[in-house]
Design an enzyme around this catalytic site. Structure first.
Site, mmCIF file in Angstrom:
data_model
loop_
_atom_site.group_PDB
_atom_site.id
_atom_site.type_symbol
_atom_site.label_atom_id
_atom_site.label_comp_id
_atom_site.label_asym_id
_atom_site.label_seq_id
_atom_site.Cartn_x
_atom_site.Cartn_y
_atom_site.Cartn_z
ATOM 1 N N GLU A 48 -67.316 -23.450 8.759
ATOM 2 C CA GLU A 48 -68.584 -23.730 9.419
ATOM 3 C C GLU A 48 -68.443 -25.095 10.079
ATOM 4 O OE1 GLU A 48 -72.895 -25.326 8.316
ATOM 5 O OE2 GLU A 48 -72.172 -23.778 6.960
ATOM 6 N N CYS A 94 -77.034 -28.834 8.915
ATOM 7 C CA CYS A 94 -76.317 -28.018 9.886
ATOM 8 C C CYS A 94 -77.240 -27.142 10.708
ATOM 9 C CB CYS A 94 -75.261 -27.163 9.188
ATOM 10 S SG CYS A 94 -75.866 -26.354 7.689
#
Length: 525
Positions: free
Chosen positions: A268, A305
């Site tokens: 990620e 995020c």
């Protein structure tokens, strides 16, 4: 329980191991103070002790009964909870994050382990399928074919800087790999080593109390360019989980693909999580909408995020009112302590670059301490946004970009220009349904999670959530790093053709001793 004293060393297959390299210290981002103890960094030879132990542990760990396997995961969660205030206190010192945020993050971490214990007990993840033999079928008989999913093997996991618990030592990558039956070699993040050591000790106690091979879990401290790269290249490692920067993730992908036998990397990396505000959403009082945006953009100093890094706002009086409300809130906001001096420095560089390409709509004030830069909101128009790739780049922290547009019909074209994202959000009213419907097919190709009338920060840990997305949000858009589906990253299917009952693994034996759900001749039983 009383929290164990920190040793400043790696944990390799149940043993505390002093590294041969230089020590690193956590730095309190709130004060700039160096925290004790120093953490000795291992070398590549010592790393091989951890990977070899993981390889040795794999056979017995992958063969655990569902109850024994799930009980271990529950025990790991219990051991982490038992660390009590000592864990939160150390994490606060190392990250500058508030106690309430870290307390919630610990609950998310342990609840995630318990969720995977439930996944293991249910057995659905084993993917059991049976096509029984049809000896009388014409024109050709059908053979007996059975399928199940098996764990890949030892997994390397890299800790994230922004979640010292939920995406760290016992975070989602570790929990899902262990639930799949894969031993884990965890490379701790240098920003919160004490927090990592406490949690690693909790996992190790669960391993020991359940009589598992100690190689099921190891945690190492070492330089990324040597130990990190060597970990990915080690032939014992069969998959990688990573949360961090695009540069770091791509370096690991490159190392994994350069192996004689390449392995998957689930990284990620970066996302700006666009929000599209359609005109109807501004028809009423804009204050609540503006407050929601500011809270989502500035929460945890923007170090999430899923922080909304770009927000598309219609031109006109109502859009102006929304921007004015946002501007007023930002100008009253003070910077919050960021996770580390390096992250604060990268934020300042990114904001300064954006200053050259967009207008500053509002800037707050510097917070207390050396690493609390003033939050900032920039503004531009949709034409400049679509033609300037710099405005598409993530700034990790409390910074966001307002993009003004004239007509909602411009939005699908603008969305087509975006990179892959973790999330995309549409704020709309009943009158905007047609415009929202036009956006959704584009956003499906761009994001892993599409939200309606909300804000993207906050990720529910459950069975339906997707925390992933097309590149560069992640290195593999087919996976999620949060939720029960994350276990699939560390499994692969195997088919068994015409094997006698005594040679079949438990999930696909006729007797089904583990009582797992199975697809038999296409029907779920």
């Amino acid at each position: 329980m009383t929290a164990p004293e920190l040793t400043g060393h790696s944990l390799i297959a149940g043993r505390t191991v002093a590294g041969t390299g230089a020590s690193l210290h956590a730095i309190s981002p709130a004060t700039g103070e160096s925290l004790e103890p120093g953490y000795s960094q291992i070398d590549v030879e010592q790393l091989r002790e951890a990977t070899a132990a993981a390889a040795e542990a794999f056979s017995s760990f992958r063969s655990l009964s569902p109850d024994a396997h799930a009980d271990f995961l529950d025990a790991a969660a219990d051991e982490i909870d038992a660390l009590g205030d000592a864990l939160i206190d150390r994490a606060t010192q190392e990250t500058g994050l508030p106690v309430a945020r870290l307390t919630g993050e610990r609950a998310r971490t342990t609840n995630q382990l318990r969720m995977f214990a439930g996944v293991v007990r249910s057995g659905l993840f084993r993917g059991a399928r049976i096509d029984p033999a049809m000896p009388d079928r014409t024109p050709a008989p059908r053979l007996d074919i059975r399928q199940r999913k098996i764990p890949l093997g030892p997994v390397a996991v890299f800790g994230a800087s922004n979640f010292p618990l939920a995406f760290s030592t016992a975070g989602g990558d570790t929990a899902s790999a262990l639930a799949a039956g894969c031993p884990v070699v965890f490379k701790a993040h240098s920003s919160h080593p004490g927090t990592s050591e406490l949690v690693a000790g909790a996992i190790a106690r669960a391993v020991e109390s359940h009589g598992l091979h100690p190689g099921v879990f190891s945690q190492v401290f070492g330089p990324g360019r040597t130990v990190g790269q060597a970990l990915v290249a080690d032939p014992a490692i069969q998959a990688v989980g990573f949360t961090g920067s695009r540069a770091g993730g791509l370096a690991l992908v490159s190392a994994a693909q350069s192996r004689p036998a390449p392995i998957p990397v689930y990284a990620e990396m970066s996302s700006v999580n666009p929000v599209f505000i359609l005109p109807g959403a501004l028809a009423d009082d804009v204050a609540d909408l503006a407050d929601g945006y500011v809270a989502s953009a500035l929460g945890s100093s923007g170090q999430l995020c899923t922080q909304p890094g770009s927000v598309f706002v219609p031109a006109g009086e109502r859009g102006d009112a929304f921007v004015a409300a946002v501007t007023n809130a930002i100008e009253k906001a003070a910077g919050q302590t960021m996770l580390s001096p390096s992250i604060a420095g990268a934020w300042r560089d990114g904001a300064a670059t954006r200053d050259q390409h967009a207008e500053v709509a509002a800037r707050g004030t510097e917070g207390e301490g050396p690493n609390a830069p003033a939050p900032v909101i920039h503004a531009t128009d949709i034409e400049r946004f679509t033609s300037n790739e710099v405005l598409h780049e993530e700034i990790f922290g409390a910074a966001s970009l307002i993009v003004r547009y004239d007509d909602p019909r411009e939005l699908p074209t603008a969305a087509e220009q975006l990179e892959g994202q973790l999330t995309a959000t549409i704020q709309f009213a009943d009158d905007d349904v047609d415009q929202a419907a036009a956006l959704i097919p584009v956003l499906e190709r761009k994001a892993g999670r599409i939200l309606a009338n909300g804000w993207p920060t906050g990720v529910e840990v459950g069975h339906a959530v997707v925390h992933g997305g097309p590149f560069p949000a992640t290195s593999d858009a087919r996976a999620t790093s949060v939720g029960s589906l994350a276990i699939d990253r560390f499994l692969r299917p195997v088919a068994y053709q015409n094997l006698p009952e005594e040679l079949l693994p438990e999930p696909i034996q006729d007797a089904n001793p583990w009582n797992v759900p199975r697809l038999v001749d296409g029907s779920l039983t």
